[in-house]
Design a protein around this motif. Structure first.
Motif, PDB file in Angstrom:
ATOM      1  N   UNK A 194      41.067  38.983  33.312  1.00 32.29           N
ATOM      2  CA  UNK A 194      41.673  39.933  32.360  1.00 32.29           C
ATOM      3  C   UNK A 194      43.137  39.589  32.050  1.00 32.29           C
ATOM      4  N   UNK A 195      43.993  39.281  33.068  1.00 34.73           N
ATOM      5  CA  UNK A 195      45.379  38.899  32.719  1.00 34.73           C
ATOM      6  C   UNK A 195      45.443  37.666  31.828  1.00 34.73           C
ATOM      7  N   UNK A 196      44.512  36.737  32.002  1.00 33.77           N
ATOM      8  CA  UNK A 196      44.488  35.554  31.141  1.00 33.77           C
ATOM      9  C   UNK A 196      44.183  35.929  29.692  1.00 33.77           C
ATOM     10  N   UNK A 197      43.476  37.053  29.520  1.00 33.70           N
ATOM     11  CA  UNK A 197      43.133  37.531  28.187  1.00 33.70           C
ATOM     12  C   UNK A 197      44.333  38.168  27.509  1.00 33.70           C
ATOM     13  N   UNK A 198      45.192  38.816  28.300  1.00 36.43           N
ATOM     14  CA  UNK A 198      46.289  39.614  27.740  1.00 36.43           C
ATOM     15  C   UNK A 198      47.526  38.783  27.445  1.00 36.43           C
ATOM     16  N   UNK A 283      36.019  34.103  30.931  1.00 34.01           N
ATOM     17  CA  UNK A 283      35.407  34.956  31.957  1.00 34.01           C
ATOM     18  C   UNK A 283      33.957  34.606  32.217  1.00 34.01           C
ATOM     19  N   UNK A 284      33.095  34.609  31.165  1.00 37.65           N
ATOM     20  CA  UNK A 284      31.693  34.236  31.389  1.00 37.65           C
ATOM     21  C   UNK A 284      31.528  32.840  31.991  1.00 37.65           C
ATOM     22  N   UNK A 285      32.361  31.865  31.556  1.00 34.38           N
ATOM     23  CA  UNK A 285      32.250  30.502  32.102  1.00 34.38           C
ATOM     24  C   UNK A 285      32.583  30.485  33.591  1.00 34.38           C
ATOM     25  N   UNK A 286      33.621  31.265  33.980  1.00 34.24           N
ATOM     26  CA  UNK A 286      33.981  31.335  35.393  1.00 34.24           C
ATOM     27  C   UNK A 286      32.881  31.994  36.216  1.00 34.24           C
ATOM     28  N   UNK A 314      27.728  42.145  31.347  1.00 28.83           N
ATOM     29  CA  UNK A 314      28.573  43.302  31.681  1.00 28.83           C
ATOM     30  C   UNK A 314      30.059  42.984  31.519  1.00 28.83           C
ATOM     31  N   UNK A 315      30.450  41.770  31.913  1.00 30.51           N
ATOM     32  CA  UNK A 315      31.860  41.380  31.763  1.00 30.51           C
ATOM     33  C   UNK A 315      32.252  41.341  30.291  1.00 30.51           C
ATOM     34  N   UNK A 316      31.350  40.807  29.453  1.00 32.01           N
ATOM     35  CA  UNK A 316      31.621  40.808  28.008  1.00 32.01           C
ATOM     36  C   UNK A 316      31.770  42.229  27.469  1.00 32.01           C
ATOM     37  N   UNK A 317      31.037  43.154  28.080  1.00 35.26           N
ATOM     38  CA  UNK A 317      31.119  44.560  27.676  1.00 35.26           C
ATOM     39  C   UNK A 317      32.420  45.200  28.141  1.00 35.26           C
ATOM     40  N   UNK A 318      33.080  44.585  29.121  1.00 30.96           N
ATOM     41  CA  UNK A 318      34.256  45.180  29.758  1.00 30.96           C
ATOM     42  C   UNK A 318      35.552  44.884  29.010  1.00 30.96           C
ATOM     43  N   UNK A 319      35.659  43.696  28.382  1.00 34.52           N
ATOM     44  CA  UNK A 319      36.955  43.238  27.886  1.00 34.52           C
ATOM     45  C   UNK A 319      37.561  44.118  26.788  1.00 34.52           C
ATOM     46  N   UNK A 320      36.801  44.439  25.787  1.00 33.95           N
ATOM     47  CA  UNK A 320      37.366  45.184  24.661  1.00 33.95           C
ATOM     48  C   UNK A 320      37.873  46.571  25.054  1.00 33.95           C
ATOM     49  N   UNK A 324      41.886  47.891  24.722  1.00 34.43           N
ATOM     50  CA  UNK A 324      42.341  49.120  24.051  1.00 34.43           C
ATOM     51  C   UNK A 324      43.112  50.024  25.000  1.00 34.43           C
ATOM     52  N   UNK A 325      42.625  50.156  26.225  1.00 40.88           N
ATOM     53  CA  UNK A 325      43.290  51.044  27.189  1.00 40.88           C
ATOM     54  C   UNK A 325      44.668  50.526  27.574  1.00 40.88           C
ATOM     55  N   UNK A 326      44.856  49.205  27.575  1.00 38.57           N
ATOM     56  CA  UNK A 326      46.162  48.646  27.905  1.00 38.57           C
ATOM     57  C   UNK A 326      47.206  49.001  26.850  1.00 38.57           C
ATOM     58  N   UNK A 327      46.742  49.341  25.650  1.00 38.54           N
ATOM     59  CA  UNK A 327      47.654  49.694  24.559  1.00 38.54           C
ATOM     60  C   UNK A 327      47.557  51.169  24.189  1.00 38.54           C
ATOM     61  N   UNK A 328      47.008  51.965  25.093  1.00 39.66           N
ATOM     62  CA  UNK A 328      46.835  53.376  24.787  1.00 39.66           C
ATOM     63  C   UNK A 328      48.175  54.072  24.589  1.00 39.66           C
ATOM     64  N   UNK A 329      49.226  53.552  25.238  1.00 40.33           N
ATOM     65  CA  UNK A 329      50.535  54.178  25.066  1.00 40.33           C
ATOM     66  C   UNK A 329      51.027  54.080  23.633  1.00 40.33           C
ATOM     67  N   UNK A 330      50.669  52.974  22.945  1.00 39.56           N
ATOM     68  CA  UNK A 330      51.074  52.809  21.541  1.00 39.56           C
ATOM     69  C   UNK A 330      50.360  53.822  20.667  1.00 39.56           C
ATOM     70  N   UNK A 331      49.014  53.906  20.825  1.00 42.99           N
ATOM     71  CA  UNK A 331      48.248  54.880  20.036  1.00 42.99           C
ATOM     72  C   UNK A 331      48.684  56.304  20.355  1.00 42.99           C
ATOM     73  N   UNK A 332      48.948  56.561  21.619  1.00 43.50           N
ATOM     74  CA  UNK A 332      49.358  57.900  22.035  1.00 43.50           C
ATOM     75  C   UNK A 332      50.712  58.265  21.430  1.00 43.50           C
ATOM     76  N   UNK A 333      51.652  57.301  21.457  1.00 50.37           N
ATOM     77  CA  UNK A 333      52.982  57.538  20.887  1.00 50.37           C
ATOM     78  C   UNK A 333      52.900  57.808  19.399  1.00 50.37           C
TER      79      UNK A 333
END
Length: 616
Positions: A194-198, A283-286, A314-320, A324-333
């Motif tokens: 996940x950090x590699x994605x962000x 992620x899937x390759x790893x 399941x991992x593919x289902x997890x990323x998106x 979004x949750x990592x940026x929830x503060x922006x949407x919330x603001x």
């Protein structure tokens, strides 16, 4: 469900502008409570949405789990019957998830629609009763933005931001539980990526956001130019000054800048999607690598190929959702900022209201009294300092004075379009502040210099004064205003469309219809603020009899620039420097050789000479 890269994840929406950071609203419990108050009437529907989201999150796991069983049990066991059964289960669970998603979207949209309906009603009602000063100081565009754009934006907050937070949270939790239950080692590998994605995508996201911001600014500039130069008044100005080519060149330049920025943003977006696609495949390759390593190195492992396949799904289902949750503060603001802008308008106080026990005395032929009235639009610039006079009931007084002396302001204090800063305005010894406001204004007829007609028919504009008026009353009012024959000469008669702001009619025609509208109202007090300014001398003479009829036995105050109107007044009031400088008849004021004499020589005599020239 909640959005991925394009809707609210690490894309351009994942960043706050400098302006948004500076104006970030303070999160307080009263603010949150106030926002939730709009959702309270629909709490049962919200509970239903939450239940549906939780159910959808659980059902969403089944296709991935079923895929693992297909690989291990059906394909591995060469069991065709089981394969068909599992495929049917996978199909129906996917279909059920889609149906549940449609139901969730429907309820969300219904809730958002009802809240917008409630807020728009509340805003319109609130703005309707705001004092006249609010509309003279606020920009019309800002008012429309609050009513439409801001309140409509609440729909996104409810149907996307709020439900997205719940949906993404439920998806992440259920997916993690399923992953760790299935195989904790593969789960850890999936989370580590996940950090590699962000991290690598932040820079690309900021670049794209900057381009979008610049593009929006240029779009606003282009829209402003379109609005100004292609409006009725703007296009006329362009034509009169022969500026078509200049304006066209200016438009081409702005349009070219907008196009370039849009192309840059699109190119940036393509590279962004390429990067996202690359990192989401890591992620899937790893997991495949880790799973394969376990299968090769551990002889007695319980891990199967089906489990690895399910873990990848399941991992593919997890990323998106994580994105979004990592940026929830922006949407919330941004959501809080949206509500704050709306609440700023709701919190604007209206000090010009009907008193608790507003009175409704008979004001027919009662005196209008100004006692030491002072008024200012701003504290540092007093306009009226000591206005003191009385208009006897049933009489007609004229007010004259230099431009900007406050003549219109004086008469606007009677129907309480503004409230005095000092002194009192009374009708029949009753302070206008003690009147029921609707009753007061319904008994005062005002014809202003700038006549306003709604974009409807002549009949609809007339009925604005008295919606239950009969056709005979309409015709009588228009005959008095010398407009009936003109109206009947139109192809659609009283059903003739007057156009936006009445632009299909001449200034004189609009003013006559405005006079007819006031006549239909049959007010106890009549105020004419330059009401015949758009009429030529011939038209004014034709309507003068009508004015005399409507002013007969009616308390009237007239602001006029024509001597013929002023001479018919019972008394003339001369306003200058915030006070009544002089008052009396025409001859008396001329004899004083003061302000009125100066006005006569500089203004009225010119009008008289012009009228004589026209007659010749």
């Amino acid at each position: 469900m909640a959005g991925g890269m394009g809707r609210g994840g690490l894309g351009p929406r994942g960043f706050l502008t400098d302006e948004e950071k500076q104006n970030m609203p303070k999160v307080t419990w009263p603010l949150i409570k106030r926002i939730l108050s709009y959702m309270k009437p629909y709490r049962l529907q919200f509970i239903a949405v939450i239940i549906i989201i939780l159910l959808s999150s659980v059902i969403g796991l089944l296709p991935s789990i079923v895929t693992g069983k297909i690989v291990d049990e059906a394909l591995g066991g060469k069991n065709l019957k089981l394969l068909i059964q599992l495929l049917i289960i996978a199909f129906f669970t996917t279909a059920l998830a889609q149906i549940i998603g449609i139901l969730e979207n429907f309820i969300n949209s219904w809730i958002a629609g009802r809240i917008i309906f409630d807020m728009k009603n509340q805003m319109y009602h609130h703005l309707e009763y705001m004092p006249h000063s609010f509309f003279t100081t606020e920009k019309q565009g800002d008012i429309i933005t609050r009513m439409n754009t801001d309140i409509s934006g609440v729909s996104t907050v409810i149907s996307s931001t709020l439900s997205g937070i719940i949906s993404n949270s439920a998806t992440v939790i259920t997916t993690l539980v399923a992953l760790f239950t299935m195989n904790w080692k593969l789960a850890l590998v999936g989370i580590v990526v996940i950090p590699l994605l962000i991290i690598p995508t932040r820079s690309a996201g900021r670049t794209r956001w900057k381009l979008l911001t610049d593009s929006q600014e240029k779009n606003d500039e282009m829209n402003q130019m379109i609005n100004e130069t292609l409006s009725v008044s703007g296009s006329l100005l362009v034509k009169l000054f022969a500026r078509e080519e200049k304006e066209y060149d200016k438009f081409v330049k702005i349009n070219n800048e907008v196009t370039k920025l849009n192309l840059k943003e699109q190119r940036s977006g393509r590279w962004y999607r390429v990067l996202m696609g690359m990192f989401t495949q890591i992620g899937p390759l790893l997991i495949y690598f880790a799973g394969g390593l376990i299968l090769v190195t551990e002889a007695n492992t319980a891990l199967t190929v089906g489990t690895i396949t399910a873990a990848v799904a399941l991992v593919n289902r997890l990323y998106r959702p994580v994105e979004s949750l990592l940026n929830v503060n922006v949407d919330f603001t941004r959501s809080l900022a949206l509500f704050t802008r709306i609440f700023d308008y709701f919190d604007m106080k209206n000090n010009l209201t009907t008193p608790k026990n507003g009175v409704r005395p008979d004001i027919k032929n009662r005196d209008i009294q100004f006692k030491h009235v002072s008024f200012s639009y701003s504290e540092d610039k007093p306009l009226l300092t000591d206005i003191d006079f009385t208009v006897p009931g049933g009489k007609m007084y004229a007010i004259v004075g230099p431009s900007g002396s406050g003549k219109s302001t004086v008469v606007n204090l009677i129907p309480r379009l503004y409230d005095v800063c000092g002194g009192t305005v009374s009708i029949g010894e009753t302070n206008v502040k003690n009147f029921d406001l609707q009753y007061l204004r319904s008994n005062i007829g005002v014809v202003t210099q700038e006549t306003y007609l709604f974009n409807g028919t002549i009949k609809e504009n007339l009925l604005y004064a008295k919606e239950d008026a009969t056709d005979d009353e309409l015709i009588e009012a228009c005959k008095t205003a010398s407009r009936h024959n003109f109206i009947m000469s139109q192809p659609d008669g009283y059903d003739t469309i007057v156009g936006n702001r009445g632009l299909k009619l001449s200034g004189g025609e609009k003013q006559r219809i405005s006079l007819a509208r006031v006549m239909l109202k049959d007010p106890k007090i009549l105020i004419l603020d330059e009401a015949t300014s758009a009429l030529d001398s011939i038209s004014e003479n034709a309507i003068q009899d009508a004015l005399e009829k409507i002013m007969l036995n009616r308390t009237s105050i007239v602001i006029a620039h024509r001597l013929s109107t002023i001479l018919k007044a019972d008394k003339i009031l001369v306003v200058k420097d915030g006070v009544i400088k002089e008052q009396g008849s025409h001859d008396e004021l001329l004899a004083q050789n003061g302000v009125y004499h100066e006005l006569y020589e500089t203004q009225f005599r010119k009008v008289i000479d012009m009228e004589k020239e026209n007659e010749q």
